[in-house]
Write an enzyme that holds these catalytic residues in place. Structure first.
Site, PDB file in Angstrom:
ATOM      1  N   ARG A  54      67.876  20.791  59.916  1.00  0.00           N
ATOM      2  CA  ARG A  54      66.897  21.581  60.742  1.00  0.00           C
ATOM      3  C   ARG A  54      65.805  21.986  59.212  1.00  0.00           C
ATOM      4  O   ARG A  54      66.145  22.527  58.455  1.00  0.00           O
ATOM      5  CB  ARG A  54      67.606  22.777  61.217  1.00  0.00           C
ATOM      6  CG  ARG A  54      66.628  23.755  61.592  1.00  0.00           C
ATOM      7  CD  ARG A  54      67.192  25.192  62.178  1.00  0.00           C
ATOM      8  NE  ARG A  54      66.108  25.974  62.648  1.00  0.00           N
ATOM      9  CZ  ARG A  54      65.990  27.298  62.049  1.00  0.00           C
ATOM     10  NH1 ARG A  54      67.091  27.774  61.304  1.00  0.00           N
ATOM     11  NH2 ARG A  54      64.804  27.978  62.218  1.00  0.00           N
ATOM     12  N   HIS A 110      58.098  28.734  61.197  1.00  0.00           N
ATOM     13  CA  HIS A 110      59.114  29.421  60.317  1.00  0.00           C
ATOM     14  C   HIS A 110      58.154  30.348  59.492  1.00  0.00           C
ATOM     15  O   HIS A 110      58.312  29.915  58.032  1.00  0.00           O
ATOM     16  CB  HIS A 110      60.119  28.446  59.547  1.00  0.00           C
ATOM     17  CG  HIS A 110      61.237  29.259  59.172  1.00  0.00           C
ATOM     18  ND1 HIS A 110      62.506  28.767  59.505  1.00  0.00           N
ATOM     19  CD2 HIS A 110      61.767  30.255  58.456  1.00  0.00           C
ATOM     20  CE1 HIS A 110      63.404  29.465  58.922  1.00  0.00           C
ATOM     21  NE2 HIS A 110      62.824  30.596  58.355  1.00  0.00           N
ATOM     22  N   GLU A 169      63.010  33.437  64.521  1.00  0.00           N
ATOM     23  CA  GLU A 169      63.399  34.776  64.349  1.00  0.00           C
ATOM     24  C   GLU A 169      61.969  35.811  64.621  1.00  0.00           C
ATOM     25  O   GLU A 169      61.599  36.358  63.720  1.00  0.00           O
ATOM     26  CB  GLU A 169      63.717  35.220  62.842  1.00  0.00           C
ATOM     27  CG  GLU A 169      65.024  34.442  62.561  1.00  0.00           C
ATOM     28  CD  GLU A 169      65.812  34.918  61.142  1.00  0.00           C
ATOM     29  OE1 GLU A 169      64.937  35.435  60.307  1.00  0.00           O
ATOM     30  OE2 GLU A 169      66.933  34.677  60.835  1.00  0.00           O
ATOM     31  N   ASN A 214      70.597  32.993  64.621  1.00  0.00           N
ATOM     32  CA  ASN A 214      71.010  32.945  63.079  1.00  0.00           C
ATOM     33  C   ASN A 214      71.846  34.148  63.033  1.00  0.00           C
ATOM     34  O   ASN A 214      71.606  35.419  63.357  1.00  0.00           O
ATOM     35  CB  ASN A 214      69.811  33.126  62.308  1.00  0.00           C
ATOM     36  CG  ASN A 214      68.600  31.935  62.565  1.00  0.00           C
ATOM     37  OD1 ASN A 214      69.133  30.945  62.832  1.00  0.00           O
ATOM     38  ND2 ASN A 214      67.625  32.316  61.963  1.00  0.00           N
ATOM     39  N   GLU A 219      71.438  29.097  61.916  1.00  0.00           N
ATOM     40  CA  GLU A 219      71.692  29.423  60.451  1.00  0.00           C
ATOM     41  C   GLU A 219      72.778  30.504  60.408  1.00  0.00           C
ATOM     42  O   GLU A 219      73.028  31.263  61.113  1.00  0.00           O
ATOM     43  CB  GLU A 219      70.270  30.313  59.752  1.00  0.00           C
ATOM     44  CG  GLU A 219      69.098  29.575  59.875  1.00  0.00           C
ATOM     45  CD  GLU A 219      68.129  30.779  59.098  1.00  0.00           C
ATOM     46  OE1 GLU A 219      68.333  31.456  58.620  1.00  0.00           O
ATOM     47  OE2 GLU A 219      66.974  30.396  59.405  1.00  0.00           O
TER      48      GLU A 219
HETATM   49  C1  FCB Z   1      66.701  34.206  57.816  1.00  0.00           C
HETATM   50  C2  FCB Z   1      65.565  33.517  57.577  1.00  0.00           C
HETATM   51  C3  FCB Z   1      65.724  32.350  56.626  1.00  0.00           C
HETATM   52  C4  FCB Z   1      66.381  32.746  55.220  1.00  0.00           C
HETATM   53  C5  FCB Z   1      67.597  33.587  55.579  1.00  0.00           C
HETATM   54  C6  FCB Z   1      68.384  34.103  54.661  1.00  0.00           C
HETATM   55  O1  FCB Z   1      66.064  35.535  58.149  1.00  0.00           O
HETATM   56  O2  FCB Z   1      65.216  32.673  58.680  1.00  0.00           O
HETATM   57  O3  FCB Z   1      64.500  31.636  56.321  1.00  0.00           O
HETATM   58  O4  FCB Z   1      65.585  33.522  54.787  1.00  0.00           O
HETATM   59  O5  FCB Z   1      67.238  34.490  56.558  1.00  0.00           O
END
Ligand code: FCB
Length: 448
Positions: free
Chosen positions: A75, A119, A164, A293, A352
């Protein structure tokens, strides 16, 4: 031995600004993160992503390492200002070429590309016109998405519109810790709405493009627990959950915003943010998967002096990572069960999960990141428990493939399963956690 389902996909994740570098090469336009990091005082040590991991020039070596680990899927995110330096209008062919070469390399290595369209690196030119607070930005995002579908539709099978939106809107526009660095609650609410709107528009374009792939969105979700069972703390939990999670889940899956929190906003501001008729229908268009995430949980208590009636507390006697985030794998199981019950039966991907620790190169030249290994093992088990309980979990991406620019913390926080020796020509070293993943992928399971 814990086994994962046959078609389960293992991957690792990164984001353009955090790894690419080459911030002004080959026609790339300025992004809000270029602007934000170049202003002194915004980032630890005044670090910037100007060079980052130099992935822009070293992607072949990085794909080799992915292959060595055995990743099924990778990803990454596309830097919008590489494709459209001004955010709209003229396309920068060299930007497209870069991602074509990367995707080519991945496909040759047998690794499935999964692309995030946004992102966080918004073209600065669009920020100059109000950024995500301006409804037109949703339109421009959709145009950018269409260009990407056209160029890459037959090469990239998995698309994530946004990463996010909660962090983009709140951390960037309410708390001011991320670009563009505002602290304005109504701006933040407008940004959140326009992000979601642009997501829905890009989903529609995806369907119209006829691409034979999947489209979804990635939300950062943290299961929320009340400090005690008191009525007040339960209420605090409800508000925190509405703020962190449901503000994004409900519009996407239920075409509505959480009522209690909305009325709280309405008491405070006449019209918290602008929304047009039909927006929620657009936002709630069917998606093929949900990306989540997950890093930690939230524990909250009631606090009347807080605007939203809750305050997060830090439990004692538990473990924290270098980010000061509690290690709480059960929260992942609870979250997945909740999503399955209340929101969706569509496939869920953990897009994530991972942890920051203060890694060092040992005398043997290796990086023995024992704590990260334990963190990952416990979270793999937690994911497996959710699968056993019936959750449609389809894959798991580790954050992150490599150490990188961790936003406001700069290079201080290392999340990678590959160590980057910034001081020594950016040498890459597979940490023990990368070897764990290698083993897990080879067995599609975990030894203990
Ligand atoms: C998330 C983000 C990623 C990274 C992690 C630790 O919020 O999507 O880019 O910074 O945290």
């Amino acid at each position: 031995m814990i086994k994962f389902p046959e078609k389960f996909e293992w991957g690792a994740a990164t984001a353009s600004y955090q790894i690419e570098g080459a911030y002004n090469e080959d026609g790339k336009g300025e992004s809000i993160w270029d602007r934000f990091t170049h202003q002194k005082g915004n980032i630890s040590n005044n670090d910037t992503g100007d060079l980052a991991c130099d992935h822009y020039h070293r992607f072949k070596e990085d794909v080799e390492l992915m292959k060595e680990i055995g990743l099924d899927t990778y990803r990454f995110s596309i830097a919008w200002p590489r494709i459209l330096p001004a955010g709209k209008g003229k396309i920068n062919q060299r930007g497209i070429d870069f991602y074509k070469s990367l995707v080519d390399e991945l496909l040759q290595a047998g690794i499935k590309p999964a692309a995030t369209l946004y992102h966080w690196d918004l073209p600065q030119k669009l920020q100059d016109k109000g950024g995500w607070e301006n409804r037109d930005t949703a339109k421009y995002f959709n145009e950018y998405a269409r260009i990407m579908y056209k160029e890459f539709g037959d090469l990239i099978p998995r698309w994530i519109t946004h990463n996010e939106p909660m962090v983009v809107s709140m951390v960037g526009n309410l708390w001011g810790e991320h670009a563009p660095g505002f602290t304005d609650p109504q701006k933040a609410l407008q940004v959140a709405h326009n992000l979601l709107l642009s997501h829905g528009m890009a989903v529609k374009s995806f369907r119209e493009s006829g691409i034979d792939g999947q489209v979804g969105i990635t939300l950062n979700l943290n299961h929320v627990y009340p400090k005690t069972n008191s009525k007040e703390d339960q209420l605090a939990k409800d508000y925190c959950d509405a703020f962190n999670n449901r503000w994004f889940l409900d519009p996407v899956f239920k075409a509505k915003y959480p009522e209690k929190l909305m009325s709280l906003y309405q008491n405070e501001y006449d019209n918290p943010f602008e929304m047009e008729k039909g927006d929620l229908e657009i936002i709630s268009r069917d998606i093929d998967f949900l990306g989540i995430n997950y890093y930690s949980r939230a524990v909250v208590e009631y606090d009347e002096s807080e605007k939203l009636n809750f305050k997060t507390v830090k439990p004692d006697g538990v473990e924290y990572t270098e980010m000061d985030w509690e290690v709480y794998p059960e929260g992942l199981t609870d979250l997945l069960l909740r999503l399955n019950k209340e929101y969706t039966k569509a496939p869920i991907f953990i897009t994530e999960n991972g942890a920051a620790y203060d890694d060092q190169i040992a005398e043997d030249g290796q990086v023995h990141d024992k704590k990260r290994v334990e963190y990952l093992e416990e979270h793999f088990k937690a994911a497996k428990q959710a699968i056993e309980a019936g959750v449609n979990l389809a894959g798991y991406y580790i954050w992150s493939l490599m150490d990188n620019f961790e936003w406001a913390y700069g290079y201080d926080k290392r999340f990678g399963i590959i160590f980057i020796d910034y001081e020594n020509e950016q040498t890459r070293i597979l940490k023990d956690s990368a070897k764990l993943l290698q083993d897990v992928i080879a067995k599609n399971g975990l030894d203990k």
